[in-house]
Scaffold this active site. Structure first.
Site, PDB file in Angstrom:
ATOM      1  N   GLY A   1       0.833  -1.396   0.010  1.00 29.72           N
ATOM      2  CA  GLY A   1       0.048   0.035  -0.134  1.00 29.72           C
ATOM      3  C   GLY A   1       0.902   1.428   0.129  1.00 29.72           C
ATOM      4  O   GLY A   1       0.554   2.225   0.630  1.00 29.72           O
TER       5      GLY A   1
ATOM      6  N   ASN B   1      17.225   5.136 -12.261  1.00 34.01           N
ATOM      7  CA  ASN B   1      17.136   5.300 -10.573  1.00 34.01           C
ATOM      8  C   ASN B   1      18.467   5.650 -10.168  1.00 34.01           C
ATOM      9  O   ASN B   1      18.475   6.606  -9.100  1.00 34.01           O
ATOM     10  CB  ASN B   1      16.615   3.966 -10.039  1.00 34.01           C
ATOM     11  CG  ASN B   1      15.219   3.797 -10.131  1.00 34.01           C
ATOM     12  OD1 ASN B   1      14.561   2.796 -10.490  1.00 34.01           O
ATOM     13  ND2 ASN B   1      14.557   4.753  -9.680  1.00 34.01           N
TER      14      ASN B   1
ATOM     15  N   LYS C   1      15.938   0.949 -16.402  1.00 32.55           N
ATOM     16  CA  LYS C   1      15.318   1.618 -15.244  1.00 32.55           C
ATOM     17  C   LYS C   1      16.337   1.757 -14.067  1.00 32.55           C
ATOM     18  O   LYS C   1      16.198   2.680 -13.379  1.00 32.55           O
ATOM     19  CB  LYS C   1      14.331   0.821 -14.730  1.00 32.55           C
ATOM     20  CG  LYS C   1      13.323   1.107 -13.532  1.00 32.55           C
ATOM     21  CD  LYS C   1      12.817   2.851 -13.772  1.00 32.55           C
ATOM     22  CE  LYS C   1      12.009   3.424 -12.618  1.00 32.55           C
ATOM     23  NZ  LYS C   1      11.389   2.852 -11.689  1.00 32.55           N
TER      24      LYS C   1
ATOM     25  N   ALA D   1       5.049   9.051  -8.195  1.00 31.96           N
ATOM     26  CA  ALA D   1       3.977   8.974  -7.521  1.00 31.96           C
ATOM     27  C   ALA D   1       4.369   9.271  -5.804  1.00 31.96           C
ATOM     28  O   ALA D   1       5.347   9.024  -5.230  1.00 31.96           O
ATOM     29  CB  ALA D   1       3.346   7.767  -7.389  1.00 31.96           C
TER      30      ALA D   1
HETATM   31  O1  PAF Z   1      12.016   5.875  -7.739  1.00 32.38           O
HETATM   32  C1  PAF Z   1      11.568   6.811  -8.312  1.00 32.38           C
HETATM   33  O2  PAF Z   1      11.334   7.940  -7.833  1.00 32.38           O
HETATM   34  C2  PAF Z   1      11.029   6.582  -9.677  1.00 32.38           C
HETATM   35  O3  PAF Z   1      11.371   5.381 -10.312  1.00 32.38           O
HETATM   36  C3  PAF Z   1      11.283   7.881 -10.596  1.00 32.38           C
HETATM   37  C4  PAF Z   1      11.075   7.294 -12.113  1.00 32.38           C
HETATM   38  C5  PAF Z   1      12.957   8.192 -10.525  1.00 32.38           C
HETATM   39  C6  PAF Z   1      10.602   8.877 -10.482  1.00 32.38           C
HETATM   40  O4  PAF Z   1      10.882   9.815  -9.245  1.00 32.38           O
END
Ligand code: PAF
Length: 299
Positions: free
Chosen positions: A8, A183, A179, A124
């Site tokens: 959550g 990061n 990705k 998010a």
């Molecule tokens: O970890 C994060 O915050 C996200 O993967 C990203 C895409 C870097 C956006 O803040």
């Protein structure tokens, strides 16, 4: 489809709030208070200044039969979740962790489940146990870890909202590497500098530091197409400019960060290759200090 979302946090709430438009969704939380709050108020998602409410089921303890389970917990909670999942009948399970450390755990997991891997490019922020801000509209790319992707899942996940696309890709390893690169460029620096993602491309000194991290990571992962990848990292900074990276949010809220899943994974690889990576090493050590200090503010 009947979809179970495990976790959550910001990404769990975000996925649940969008997927419930087309599917029957249950969110599994660790704390009972959070499950109660979600049941009482639904999930409130704010995107581009507009808030909408999504109603989902919520409970603690992973039980039931699902067409798809989506695991959104951070890497450091994964082992507990894998143990719980081991007690279920064979399911299709999609893992959405940052970094690449979880691949090893999944490779070594003796299970009858069909496993899928995905990467989240959304920004998010969890505002409360039932509220999430969709601060950066990205995409979720996913692929089959060991099995062929079931055609029904592919089709069902294609039916998503305009702001929440889930796209199937064959090359999941490449996706994860790219990705990880995003990061490692964005998360440690935004956390150490206490800035939102957009600052990394707005301030030339920050951009320079991000480029140093980029060069070291690209070389450890032996990634080709450097120019395209640098443009990609910049695009994610742009798309999530208003976002506080997940690592910064963790530090501000006094939670454990994904330092080991992101930097730890790359440092181990660098060590095995006998390569020195001074910037990544500096980021890792500084974050370790910051984690212990627990600065709980963000201006
Ligand atoms: O970890 C994060 O915050 C996200 O993967 C990203 C895409 C870097 C956006 O803040």
């Amino acid at each position: 489809m009947n979809i179970g979302i495990i976790g959550g946090g910001a990404i769990g709430l975000l996925c649940a709030s969008y997927l419930t438009q087309y599917h029957d969704v249950t969110v599994f939380t660790r704390r009972n208070e959070q499950a109660e709050e979600i049941r009482a108020f639904g999930i409130e998602r704010t995107v581009k200044g507009e808030t909408c409410q999504a109603s989902v089921h919520a409970q603690t303890g992973i039980t039931g039969e699902f067409d798809l389970l989506i695991v959104t917990v951070k890497y450091h909670h994964l082992q507990d979740v894998l143990s719980e999942l081991s007690t279920l009948s064979p399911h299709r399970i999609l893992f959405l962790q940052n970094g690449m450390a979880h691949l090893l755990d999944l490779e070594n997991w003796k299970t009858g489940h069909s496993l899928y891997i995905g990467v989240v490019e959304h920004g998010a922020m969890k505002m409360s146990d039932h509220e999430v801000n969709h601060t950066g509209i990205g995409i979720i790319k996913w692929g089959a870890f060991q099995h062929e992707a079931a055609a029904d899942i592919k089709k069902a996940l294609n039916e998503t909202s305009f702001h929440f696309q889930m796209v199937y890709m064959d090359e999941w390893k490449k996706l994860l590497q790219e990705k990880l690169l995003v990061n490692v460029c964005i998360n440690p620096l935004t956390t150490l500098l206490h800035v939102r993602n957009g600052a990394l491309i707005q301030n030339p000194s920050y951009e320079y530091m991000m480029k140093c991290a980029f060069e070291e990571a690209v070389s450890i992962l032996s990634l080709p197409e450097k120019e395209r990848l640098w443009a990609y990292v910049n695009t994610v900074c742009e798309n999530t400019a208003e976002n506080q990276s997940s690592m910064l949010q963790d530090i501000v809220k006094g939670r454990q960060t994904e330092r080991k899943a992101i930097l730890g994974y790359l440092l181990k690889k660098a060590q095995a290759q006998g390569v020195a990576v001074p910037h990544l090493t500096f980021f890792d050590r500084s974050l370790e200090v910051l984690e212990k200090k627990q600065t709980k503010s963000f201006e």
